[in-house]
Scaffold this motif. Structure first.
Motif, mmCIF file in Angstrom:
data_model
loop_
_atom_site.group_PDB
_atom_site.id
_atom_site.type_symbol
_atom_site.label_atom_id
_atom_site.label_comp_id
_atom_site.label_asym_id
_atom_site.label_seq_id
_atom_site.Cartn_x
_atom_site.Cartn_y
_atom_site.Cartn_z
ATOM 1 N N LEU A 13 -0.317 19.420 -3.359
ATOM 2 C CA LEU A 13 0.017 19.524 -1.938
ATOM 3 C C LEU A 13 1.185 20.474 -1.694
ATOM 4 O O LEU A 13 1.163 21.275 -0.748
ATOM 5 C CB LEU A 13 0.345 18.140 -1.367
ATOM 6 N N GLY A 54 -0.747 15.164 -7.838
ATOM 7 C CA GLY A 54 -1.187 15.250 -6.450
ATOM 8 C C GLY A 54 -0.127 15.862 -5.555
ATOM 9 O O GLY A 54 -0.427 16.691 -4.689
ATOM 10 N N LEU A 55 1.122 15.459 -5.772
ATOM 11 C CA LEU A 55 2.217 16.038 -4.988
ATOM 12 C C LEU A 55 2.399 17.522 -5.294
ATOM 13 O O LEU A 55 2.697 18.313 -4.386
ATOM 14 C CB LEU A 55 3.514 15.274 -5.250
ATOM 15 N N ALA A 62 -8.639 24.165 4.147
ATOM 16 C CA ALA A 62 -7.736 23.011 4.146
ATOM 17 C C ALA A 62 -8.206 21.950 5.135
ATOM 18 O O ALA A 62 -8.116 20.752 4.863
ATOM 19 C CB ALA A 62 -6.317 23.461 4.487
ATOM 20 N N TYR A 73 -7.626 16.131 -0.902
ATOM 21 C CA TYR A 73 -6.208 15.789 -1.036
ATOM 22 C C TYR A 73 -6.016 14.486 -1.804
ATOM 23 O O TYR A 73 -5.027 14.316 -2.497
ATOM 24 C CB TYR A 73 -5.537 15.695 0.343
ATOM 25 N N ALA A 91 1.102 23.907 0.504
ATOM 26 C CA ALA A 91 2.009 24.087 1.643
ATOM 27 C C ALA A 91 2.867 25.330 1.458
ATOM 28 O O ALA A 91 3.096 26.092 2.415
ATOM 29 C CB ALA A 91 2.889 22.853 1.803
#
Length: 145
Positions: free
Chosen positions: A73, A69-70, A109, A57, A77
């Motif tokens: 993620l 990076g966002l 994960a 992450y 999700a």
């Protein structure tokens, strides 16, 4: 390596240092983190070096920047949420394939918190195949809704 990854993300928040550069940037950023924290961040094994952040992450934040990076993620999700909905909404029944995919991706994960399963072929191939199949299962389930 986590402290070095955070320093890398802080130094170049928009673009990162480019994929695959963590190993080359690790020592300099670890030393910066040591100076800033005023404590030694010693590696338990003196002869080793880190080529990964040991957190899948943090790695994209350090190497590709905060926006990338966002996105990583958010997409993870979104995939987990979509497969989770598909697992529960199979006409009142449990969709076994979605449950298996969700379990496999949840294991990956969890491992990604302190390891790098997406950077090792033996673990990344099954995880990426499960993710690809998960997108398809979710899409096929949402078409019937």
């Amino acid at each position: 390596p986590w402290a070095a990854a955070v320093r890398m993300a802080r130094d170049r928040p928009l673009t990162g240092y480019s994929p695959g550069t963590f190993q080359a940037e690790y020592v300099a950023h670890r030393l910066e983190a040591e100076i800033a924290s005023r404590r030694r961040l010693a590696n338990p094994l003196v002869t080793s070096n880190y080529s990964e952040a040991h957190c899948d992450y943090l790695q994209p934040f350090a190497e590709a920047g905060i926006p990338a990076g966002l996105l990583v993620l958010a997409s993870a999700a979104l995939l987990v949420a979509g497969i989770g909905r598909r697992a529960r909404s199979a006409g009142g029944f449990v969709d076994a394939e979605a449950v298996i995919l969700l379990a496999l991706l949840a294991a990956g994960a969890t491992a990604a918190l302190t390891w790098f399963p997406f950077q090792r072929p033996i673990t990344s191939v099954p995880l990426l195949l499960a993710a690809g199949r998960g997108w398809r299962v979710w899409r096929d389930g949402s078409e019937g809704a």
